[in-house]
Design an enzyme around this catalytic site. Structure first.
Site, PDB file in Angstrom:
ATOM      1  N   CYS A 162       0.821  -1.204   0.000  1.00  0.00           N
ATOM      2  CA  CYS A 162       0.000   0.000   0.000  1.00  0.00           C
ATOM      3  C   CYS A 162       0.859   1.260   0.000  1.00  0.00           C
ATOM      4  O   CYS A 162       1.620   1.509  -0.922  1.00  0.00           O
ATOM      5  CB  CYS A 162      -0.964  -0.064   1.187  1.00  0.00           C
ATOM      6  SG  CYS A 162      -2.353   1.069   1.098  1.00  0.00           S
ATOM      7  N   HIS A 163       0.762   2.090   1.040  1.00  0.00           N
ATOM      8  CA  HIS A 163       1.534   3.328   1.149  1.00  0.00           C
ATOM      9  C   HIS A 163       2.921   3.116   1.762  1.00  0.00           C
ATOM     10  O   HIS A 163       3.708   4.056   1.841  1.00  0.00           O
ATOM     11  CB  HIS A 163       0.769   4.360   1.999  1.00  0.00           C
ATOM     12  CG  HIS A 163      -0.415   4.953   1.307  1.00  0.00           C
ATOM     13  ND1 HIS A 163      -1.602   4.272   1.174  1.00  0.00           N
ATOM     14  CD2 HIS A 163      -0.593   6.157   0.712  1.00  0.00           C
ATOM     15  CE1 HIS A 163      -2.468   5.039   0.536  1.00  0.00           C
ATOM     16  NE2 HIS A 163      -1.887   6.174   0.229  1.00  0.00           N
TER      17      HIS A 163
END
Length: 180
Positions: free
Chosen positions: A110-111
């Site tokens: 994800c991030h």
């Protein structure tokens, strides 16, 4: 598959996406490995289910106490706030960079690649992430692909990346393979 291996999971005191912590954690345990939760502060971390508070998890050590040499791999769960906080902590950034310097496998979802960018370890690598990080990764020298999981074997260490919670099955499988 991971018998005798200890895997670090690095998460900030708040902001980690709970499922991106708990699913890889379970996969490591089910494969016979020992997961350890590392954070920037002692005590517990607060996980989130998107923007809603989730569960709290006790940490095993801080980044000031932990050493990459004591682990066989590193998992960086996502969430928006988690990697943003970690990339602002020099000890957390150094902890991440040490895994690459030692040639140990790293998995980020994800991030989480924001922390990898700050650690200056993405140049020349092929990766994926949450789509909004595409430009950040390209600007840092990575080749970005929109795939559920990307495994980059560029020396010195294997890097596994995924985009989002929907990719967790593929992420966990590739992560276990990299750590084996």
């Amino acid at each position: 598959m991971l018998e005798g291996k200890t895997i670090a999971f690095l998460a900030a005191p708040a902001g980690v996406e709970q499922v991106e912590l708990t699913e890889p954690w379970k996969a490591v345990k089910d494969a016979g490995g020992t997961p350890k939760l590392i954070s920037t502060e002692e005590g517990e971390i607060q996980a989130f289910d998107h923007l809603d508070k989730g569960d709290r998890f006790p940490i095993d050590a801080t980044v000031g106490q932990a050493r990459a040499a004591d682990f066989d791999g590193l998992v960086l769960p996502g969430g928006v706030a988690n990697p943003d906080f970690l990339r602002m902590d020099p000890k957390a950034v150094r902890f991440v960079r040490d895994f690459f310097d030692m040639g140990k496998p790293v998995a980020a979802i994800c991030h989480a690649p924001w922390t990898l960018i700050e650690a200056d370890v993405v140049r020349g690598r092929t990766m994926t992430s949450w789509p909004s990080l595409r430009t950040d990764l390209r600007n840092a020298g990575a080749t970005w692909q929109d795939k559920e999981v990307v495994v980059c074997h560029e020396a010195p260490s294997t890097l596994v990346t995924s985009r989002m919670p929907d990719d967790l099955k593929a992420f966990c499988e590739a992560t276990l393979d990299a750590f084996a």
